[in-house]
Enzyme design. Structure first.
Site, PDB file in Angstrom:
ATOM      1  CB  ALA A 108     -27.796 -96.105  21.435  1.00 14.75           C
TER       2      ALA A 108
ATOM      3  N   GLY B 263     -25.454-100.041  18.784  1.00 15.05           N
ATOM      4  CA  GLY B 263     -25.862 -99.209  17.654  1.00 15.05           C
ATOM      5  C   GLY B 263     -24.722 -98.928  16.691  1.00 15.05           C
TER       6      GLY B 263
ATOM      7  CD  GLU C 289     -28.410-102.371  16.493  1.00 16.82           C
ATOM      8  OE1 GLU C 289     -28.277-101.350  17.219  1.00 16.82           O
ATOM      9  OE2 GLU C 289     -29.370-103.147  16.604  1.00 16.82           O
TER      10      GLU C 289
ATOM     11  CD  GLU D  79     -27.371-103.629  21.425  1.00 22.39           C
ATOM     12  OE1 GLU D  79     -26.767-104.718  21.440  1.00 22.39           O
ATOM     13  OE2 GLU D  79     -27.414-102.895  20.407  1.00 22.39           O
TER      14      GLU D  79
HETATM   15  N1  CO8 Z   1     -22.897 -94.283  25.495  1.00 22.98           N
HETATM   16  C1  CO8 Z   1     -22.451 -93.246  26.179  1.00 22.98           C
HETATM   17  N2  CO8 Z   1     -21.188 -93.080  26.557  1.00 22.98           N
HETATM   18  C2  CO8 Z   1     -20.308 -94.047  26.223  1.00 22.98           C
HETATM   19  C3  CO8 Z   1     -20.704 -95.176  25.482  1.00 22.98           C
HETATM   20  C4  CO8 Z   1     -22.064 -95.283  25.104  1.00 22.98           C
HETATM   21  N3  CO8 Z   1     -22.528 -96.300  24.371  1.00 22.98           N
HETATM   22  N4  CO8 Z   1     -19.625 -95.965  25.323  1.00 22.98           N
HETATM   23  C5  CO8 Z   1     -18.600 -95.334  25.909  1.00 22.98           C
HETATM   24  N5  CO8 Z   1     -18.992 -94.187  26.468  1.00 22.98           N
HETATM   25  C6  CO8 Z   1     -18.181 -93.217  27.200  1.00 22.98           C
HETATM   26  C7  CO8 Z   1     -17.841 -93.723  28.606  1.00 22.98           C
HETATM   27  O1  CO8 Z   1     -18.904 -93.463  29.487  1.00 22.98           O
HETATM   28  C8  CO8 Z   1     -16.606 -92.909  28.890  1.00 22.98           C
HETATM   29  O2  CO8 Z   1     -16.995 -91.612  29.257  1.00 22.98           O
HETATM   30  P1  CO8 Z   1     -16.209 -90.847  30.484  1.00 22.98           P
HETATM   31  O3  CO8 Z   1     -14.796 -90.742  30.027  1.00 22.98           O
HETATM   32  O4  CO8 Z   1     -16.928 -89.533  30.574  1.00 22.98           O
HETATM   33  O5  CO8 Z   1     -16.355 -91.728  31.684  1.00 22.98           O
HETATM   34  C9  CO8 Z   1     -15.917 -92.800  27.537  1.00 22.98           C
HETATM   35  O6  CO8 Z   1     -16.926 -93.071  26.581  1.00 22.98           O
HETATM   36  C10 CO8 Z   1     -14.811 -93.809  27.354  1.00 22.98           C
HETATM   37  O7  CO8 Z   1     -15.341 -95.081  27.625  1.00 22.98           O
HETATM   38  P2  CO8 Z   1     -14.661 -96.130  28.661  1.00 22.98           P
HETATM   39  O8  CO8 Z   1     -13.965 -95.397  29.741  1.00 22.98           O
HETATM   40  O9  CO8 Z   1     -15.711 -97.107  29.053  1.00 22.98           O
HETATM   41  O10 CO8 Z   1     -13.574 -96.799  27.687  1.00 22.98           O
HETATM   42  P3  CO8 Z   1     -12.947 -98.255  27.810  1.00 22.98           P
HETATM   43  O11 CO8 Z   1     -11.821 -98.289  26.842  1.00 22.98           O
HETATM   44  O12 CO8 Z   1     -12.671 -98.608  29.231  1.00 22.98           O
HETATM   45  O13 CO8 Z   1     -14.110 -99.262  27.306  1.00 22.98           O
HETATM   46  C11 CO8 Z   1     -15.914 -99.979  25.857  1.00 22.98           C
HETATM   47  C12 CO8 Z   1     -14.570 -99.228  25.969  1.00 22.98           C
HETATM   48  C13 CO8 Z   1     -15.690-101.485  26.106  1.00 22.98           C
HETATM   49  C14 CO8 Z   1     -16.413 -99.774  24.432  1.00 22.98           C
HETATM   50  C15 CO8 Z   1     -16.920 -99.430  26.884  1.00 22.98           C
HETATM   51  O14 CO8 Z   1     -16.947 -97.997  26.774  1.00 22.98           O
HETATM   52  C16 CO8 Z   1     -18.316 -99.920  26.713  1.00 22.98           C
HETATM   53  O15 CO8 Z   1     -18.625-101.054  27.092  1.00 22.98           O
HETATM   54  N6  CO8 Z   1     -19.230 -99.063  26.168  1.00 22.98           N
HETATM   55  C17 CO8 Z   1     -20.636 -99.388  26.035  1.00 22.98           C
HETATM   56  C18 CO8 Z   1     -20.874-100.361  24.920  1.00 22.98           C
HETATM   57  C19 CO8 Z   1     -22.337-100.703  24.847  1.00 22.98           C
HETATM   58  O16 CO8 Z   1     -22.929-101.256  25.762  1.00 22.98           O
HETATM   59  N7  CO8 Z   1     -22.970-100.384  23.708  1.00 22.98           N
HETATM   60  C20 CO8 Z   1     -24.363-100.640  23.481  1.00 22.98           C
HETATM   61  C21 CO8 Z   1     -25.145 -99.431  23.827  1.00 22.98           C
HETATM   62  S1  CO8 Z   1     -26.890 -99.740  23.781  1.00 22.98           S
HETATM   63  C22 CO8 Z   1     -27.242 -99.608  22.158  1.00 22.98           C
HETATM   64  O17 CO8 Z   1     -26.418 -99.367  21.307  1.00 22.98           O
HETATM   65  C23 CO8 Z   1     -28.686 -99.802  21.853  1.00 22.98           C
HETATM   66  C24 CO8 Z   1     -28.863-100.034  20.392  1.00 22.98           C
HETATM   67  C25 CO8 Z   1     -30.182 -99.487  19.982  1.00 22.98           C
HETATM   68  C26 CO8 Z   1     -30.091 -98.991  18.604  1.00 22.98           C
HETATM   69  C27 CO8 Z   1     -29.195 -97.828  18.481  1.00 22.98           C
HETATM   70  C28 CO8 Z   1     -28.973 -97.520  17.052  1.00 22.98           C
HETATM   71  C29 CO8 Z   1     -27.688 -96.827  16.811  1.00 22.98           C
END
Ligand code: CO8
Length: 258
Positions: A65, A109, A112, A132
């Site tokens: 998400a 998400g 999911e 999460e």
């Molecule tokens: N939300 C918003 N932006 C994101 C997300 C995200 N989930 N994931 C990545 N991005 C963005 C980063 O902020 C970054 O943006 P910018 O270039 O502007 O700084 C860009 O994408 C690239 O990401 P990274 O630089 O972090 O890329 P890396 O290769 O270094 O890392 C990862 C990749 C490991 C995937 C890392 O981006 C990461 O950990 N992302 C978050 C993963 C996460 O925590 N996901 C869970 C989110 S919470 C959730 O899903 C709640 C579920 C509730 C239900 C939702 C139903 C769908």
């Protein structure tokens, strides 16, 4: 005109949906889900489509998400708007099969959303996880419900509580994904599987999907009865006559209802 958040394409009888926020690793904002639900409903209603494939980019199916959007929300914001209800919830009402073709990250998400599809085909670079807990929340779209049913309670606890990711091989071993293929062959494999499904008789495809989903919902005896009644119902279709006649005649069936 701005780029769509979900690209759609028709390949024969298969509807292809591609999440299109590559710079944010396909983070699933409400806007993405609204477009996705609308596109899926369109394919579901289209008589020329028999199955769908949902995919992301090579680096990410979807990284969860949209954390930036969620960051400032309060309980009242999410509760009053029923965040993850509405169009999110509506995805499970899609009747035609949807294959998730997962390359790269399927996290939170994103994992999911893949689990909300009917089949997951993974590229060998795919990584699944429910991180999460690292954000001070828990999964909200099936990570604590569909995941344990798919991979066992022990592995779901492990993934949800430690936030570790599993690779494609572990995901296949655990039962989350149906096949792992080289990343370069992912789309071909997923589109082929969808085309095969789309060549079958649609009533039996839909009933088979409904019956398997029913096995997640209730008791074994209720599920057996549900399956038997649907099996009986298919004897009212021309396609049952055609499918069985074709087998006896040693030829390919020409299904009427697709
Ligand atoms: N939300 C918003 N932006 C994101 C997300 C995200 N989930 N994931 C990545 N991005 C963005 C980063 O902020 C970054 O943006 P910018 O270039 O502007 O700084 C860009 O994408 C690239 O990401 P990274 O630089 O972090 O890329 P890396 O290769 O270094 O890392 C990862 C990749 C490991 C995937 C890392 O981006 C990461 O950990 N992302 C978050 C993963 C996460 O925590 N996901 C869970 C989110 S919470 C959730 O899903 C709640 C579920 C509730 C239900 C939702 C139903 C769908």
């Amino acid at each position: 005109m701005s780029e769509p958040l979900v690209k759609t394409e028709v390949r024969g009888r298969v509807g292809l949906l591609t999440l299109n926020r590559p710079k944010a690793l396909n983070a699933l904002s409400n806007e993405v889900i609204d477009e996705l639900a609308q596109a899926m409903r369109g394919f579901d209603a289209d008589e020329n489509i028999g199955a769908m494939v949902l995919t992301g980019s090579e680096k990410a199916f979807a990284a969860g998400a949209d954390i930036g959007a969620m960051q400032g929300w309060t309980f009242m914001d999410v509760y009053k708007k029923d965040y993850l209800g509405g169009n999110w919830e509506s995805l499970k009402r899609i009747r035609k099969p949807v294959i998730a073709a997962v390359s790269g990250y399927a996290l939170g998400g994103g994992c999911e959303l893949a689990m909300a599809c009917d089949i997951i085909i993974a590229a060998d670079n795919a990584r699944f996880g429910q991180p999460e807990i690292k954000l001070g929340v828990i999964p909200g779209f099936g990570g604590t419900q569909r995941l344990p049913r798919a991979v066992s309670k022990a592995k779901a606890m492990d993934l949800v509580l430690t936030a570790r990711m599993m690779d494609a091989e572990e995901a296949e071993r655990a039962g989350l994904v149906s096949r792992v293929v080289p990343a370069s062959r992912l789309m071909e494999e997923a589109l082929d599987a969808a085309a095969t499904i789309a060549s079958m008789s649609l009533p039996s495809v839909i009933m088979a999907k409904e019956c398997i989903n029913q096995s997640y919902e209730g008791s074994l005896s209720d599920g057996m009865m549900y399956e038997r009644r649907n099996f009986h119902a298919l004897f009212s279709t021309e396609d049952q006559k055609e499918g069985m006649a074709a087998f006896m005649d040693k030829r390919k069936p020409e299904f009427k209802h697709r």
